[in-house]
Design a protein around this motif. Sequence first.
Motif, PDB file in Angstrom:
ATOM      1  N   ASP A  15      31.895   7.845  61.156  1.00  0.00           N
ATOM      2  CA  ASP A  15      31.502   8.848  60.159  1.00  0.00           C
ATOM      3  C   ASP A  15      32.681   9.372  59.352  1.00  0.00           C
ATOM      4  O   ASP A  15      32.510  10.160  58.426  1.00  0.00           O
ATOM      5  CB  ASP A  15      30.741  10.006  60.811  1.00  0.00           C
ATOM      6  CG  ASP A  15      31.551  10.706  61.887  1.00  0.00           C
ATOM      7  OD1 ASP A  15      32.380  10.055  62.535  1.00  0.00           O
ATOM      8  OD2 ASP A  15      31.330  11.921  62.098  1.00  0.00           O
TER       9      ASP A  15
ATOM     10  N   SER B 272      33.435   3.648  55.445  1.00  0.00           N
ATOM     11  CA  SER B 272      33.344   3.243  54.035  1.00  0.00           C
ATOM     12  C   SER B 272      34.676   2.777  53.469  1.00  0.00           C
ATOM     13  O   SER B 272      34.739   2.367  52.300  1.00  0.00           O
ATOM     14  CB  SER B 272      32.816   4.400  53.186  1.00  0.00           C
ATOM     15  OG  SER B 272      31.554   4.830  53.647  1.00  0.00           O
TER      16      SER B 272
ATOM     17  N   GLY C 207      33.771   9.008  54.894  1.00  0.00           N
ATOM     18  CA  GLY C 207      32.373   9.065  55.290  1.00  0.00           C
ATOM     19  C   GLY C 207      31.904   7.711  55.788  1.00  0.00           C
ATOM     20  O   GLY C 207      32.606   6.695  55.693  1.00  0.00           O
TER      21      GLY C 207
ATOM     22  N   ASN D 120      27.961   5.976  57.696  1.00  0.00           N
ATOM     23  CA  ASN D 120      26.822   6.185  58.578  1.00  0.00           C
ATOM     24  C   ASN D 120      27.112   5.620  59.965  1.00  0.00           C
ATOM     25  O   ASN D 120      27.778   4.604  60.124  1.00  0.00           O
ATOM     26  CB  ASN D 120      25.563   5.535  57.997  1.00  0.00           C
ATOM     27  CG  ASN D 120      25.823   4.122  57.503  1.00  0.00           C
ATOM     28  OD1 ASN D 120      26.775   3.890  56.762  1.00  0.00           O
ATOM     29  ND2 ASN D 120      24.999   3.188  57.918  1.00  0.00           N
TER      30      ASN D 120
ATOM     31  N   VAL E 261      26.513   5.027  53.327  1.00  0.00           N
ATOM     32  CA  VAL E 261      27.147   6.182  52.688  1.00  0.00           C
ATOM     33  C   VAL E 261      28.165   5.749  51.630  1.00  0.00           C
ATOM     34  O   VAL E 261      28.215   6.303  50.533  1.00  0.00           O
ATOM     35  CB  VAL E 261      27.829   7.083  53.755  1.00  0.00           C
ATOM     36  CG1 VAL E 261      28.731   8.117  53.101  1.00  0.00           C
ATOM     37  CG2 VAL E 261      26.777   7.764  54.612  1.00  0.00           C
TER      38      VAL E 261
ATOM     39  N   VAL F 268      28.592  13.814  52.457  1.00  0.00           N
ATOM     40  CA  VAL F 268      28.331  12.444  52.927  1.00  0.00           C
ATOM     41  C   VAL F 268      27.452  12.472  54.177  1.00  0.00           C
ATOM     42  O   VAL F 268      27.462  11.545  54.977  1.00  0.00           O
ATOM     43  CB  VAL F 268      29.651  11.693  53.216  1.00  0.00           C
ATOM     44  CG1 VAL F 268      30.394  11.393  51.940  1.00  0.00           C
ATOM     45  CG2 VAL F 268      30.537  12.480  54.189  1.00  0.00           C
TER      46      VAL F 268
END
Length: 815
Positions: free
Chosen positions: A579, A583, A542, A544, A551, A522
Amino acid sequence: MDRPFVFITIPLAIGIILSYYFSFNIFIIFMLIILGVGTYLLNLIRNSSNAIILFFIMVVLGVSLGTYNLNSSILASRVDANIILSGTVDDILWKEDGQGKYIIHINGIEDKLIHSKVDEKIVLKIIGEKNIELGDEISFTGKLKKPLENTNPMLFNYRLNLLSNKIHTTMTIKDYSIIEINNMNKSFMYRAKANFRKTIGTIFDNNLNTENSSLMKSIVLGEYSYLEEENIEKYRNLGLAHILAVSGLHIGIIAGALIYVLSYLGVNRKLNIIVTLSIIWFYGYLIGFPPSLLRANIMFSIFFYAQTLAEPYDSINALFFAMFILLIINPMWIFNLGFQLSFIATFSIIYFTPKIQKIFYPYNNKITYTLCGLLGVQIGLLPIQAYYFNRLSILSIFSNLVIAPILSLPLIIGAIMIGFYYSVPILIPLIGNLLNLILSIQFKLVNILYKFPFGIIKFYSPRIADIILYYILMLAIFGVIKIDKVGLSIKKVIIYYLSILLLFNSIMLLIDKSIEIQFIDVGQGDSILISTKNGSYLIDTGGNIMDSFDVGKNITLPYLEKMGINKLKGVFITHFDDDHCKSLPLLIENIKINNILISYEDNTSKIYNEIKNKTIPLTILKENDLMWLDNDTSIKVLSPNEELIKRGFEGNNLSLVFLLSYYDKKILFTGDMEKEVEWRLIDKFERPIDIIKVPHHGSNTSSTEELLSKIKPATGIISVGRNNFYGHPRKEIIDRYEELGTKLYRTDTMGMIKVKLDKEDIDIIPFIQDDLNVIDILNENLLILSFYAIYYLLSYILIKNYLYFETELTINELQ
């Protein structure tokens, strides 16, 4: 040979596919061609059959064509070097917000003051305000890059997508890197392209509302980019994506309308056909000859040619002739989604539809014929749609029956508007009102069907073997493979054989206690999928941090869907950095999650505040908590504890750290813990561990010598992004692991890392490996290949003996 192009095109396609997945030596290819041609000539002299030899020659030809195209790029050899390129703007992919992406047809390269001529295309992204139009001659400086392949199985392969359009390299530059733009010497063809696109935009933008104009531009120009992503998803999920791509349907409507109008005007048949073909081929050029349109144009040309000469027309042979021509022009088109959908859909219409019509013979009428055609297409495209889109629409046939005819009318009306633009422009607003009404009704129907409950079934991406088996089954059902000609004895053997095979596989599944852990790539973040016999779990999702790339939308969710995972027994969130968890809301919306497991509460986190209000149970894990994932797999929480939280630690040092135990195998999951936590964990380990998820992506704030010297991990897996801003993993950390003899795997260079554990072994398989050489593969898999060879040889011997003894028994009974 009734259909010669069927016989020679299939092996050609097989050879091209082999050339992409395996490396072939040019000398070996050359020798194989000589061997094949020599054998072919020898068989001609002997009057022997050449069918197998011709098949072999076409496979080798496909391999040679594919290998040449994959290695023909001059620009690919200049990757990462500062060079000056000059070329022509061949296409504008998009322009917005001070940047744009273009396809540039490069004709010159200047490298170290040496000027060379080239003839290939690149994708150029320009950041900054520059007025660049189709056909402009442009020179610029920058560094070429090779486009990235997919780093997780089955996800979108950008490099292969560009290769299917004969593009090997990309470049991103700032606007000040452009040396010169010349828009004074555009060729007639580029001017025609630009004017056509401008005309289309003017006609539809001025006479339709924004949504309807975008749809018409997408249909006429064959480009999804005009449509909102939400609308693309609606059409795709309803099985209507073919409407948005210029295909045989569009060409058939255009050609049919032209033939009718010209006939009505009294134009003789031959001239009528010549004019019609000229128009559809010129239209193909104006929109860039997508493979679906090229296929349709070739088939229509053959059809009209056969009609003119009163010769028989074999649509299947014509279809494979078109495929043969397209693969000679560009072998990599075999990997193009539009190419695959176009040829499979057309074959399905031609072959399956008449056979389905026979079933409904007493009820034949226009509606039945249409339904049979739609059903034939659905049968043909089912596994391909499942593989690429992971969604199958229950309403697909109905939506095609309703929406496709409605959209056929706007295509004709749109063509009339284009004609009137040059002849009777005063009528365009009136026609535009009618078109607006029809398209608005169409959009309302699409929205109604899209919201229909249970209208869409999510489906995993089938394996190649599954797809082949499906088509074999369909060909058997529709009588291509003649099962009725197989003797009863052989049918019995096949049934016995399949029953034993099914029983054997069922036993193997029951006794298989292995688990899989997949470190999904990812980028700069973590997402780890654990698959056990009792269900699947995800550690982090994951997400971004700074990049606009989503992601969750592009990697985590699509990967889970392609694996057929629509339910997670638990999602562990190690901590609330983006990060690791950004998601999560997207997954909650699209996948059933039984539990979310965290290590602390963080009211400053947007993600935490969002998930705490959901109905999904939220569990806080504490030090020494023990959780069983299945009968043989458990996790023990090592950190954090109340002391760390009270002392004011936050973020990385509150990461959920736990040890996964599977029989005697130990895997340490670390989140982004840093040295302050590592020091207090040292006494918790009684023996070395097998695998460590390297903490904090290989940062020098983690992986202390004290911890590593205690746990002595045999393997370390680093989840890290390519060329990341932080410089992870640090060289000193890599050296520290290597000094201990730890074997390192990295997602930035190897893509997804799969760990398979059974009671005896640990297998670690990176997705990205060195180029596969056929000879090396044979050497590495000699034992497995020998097993299968012996297995099938014994099967053959048993079948032959069974048939022999059955024949003998029958003879004895008769006597």
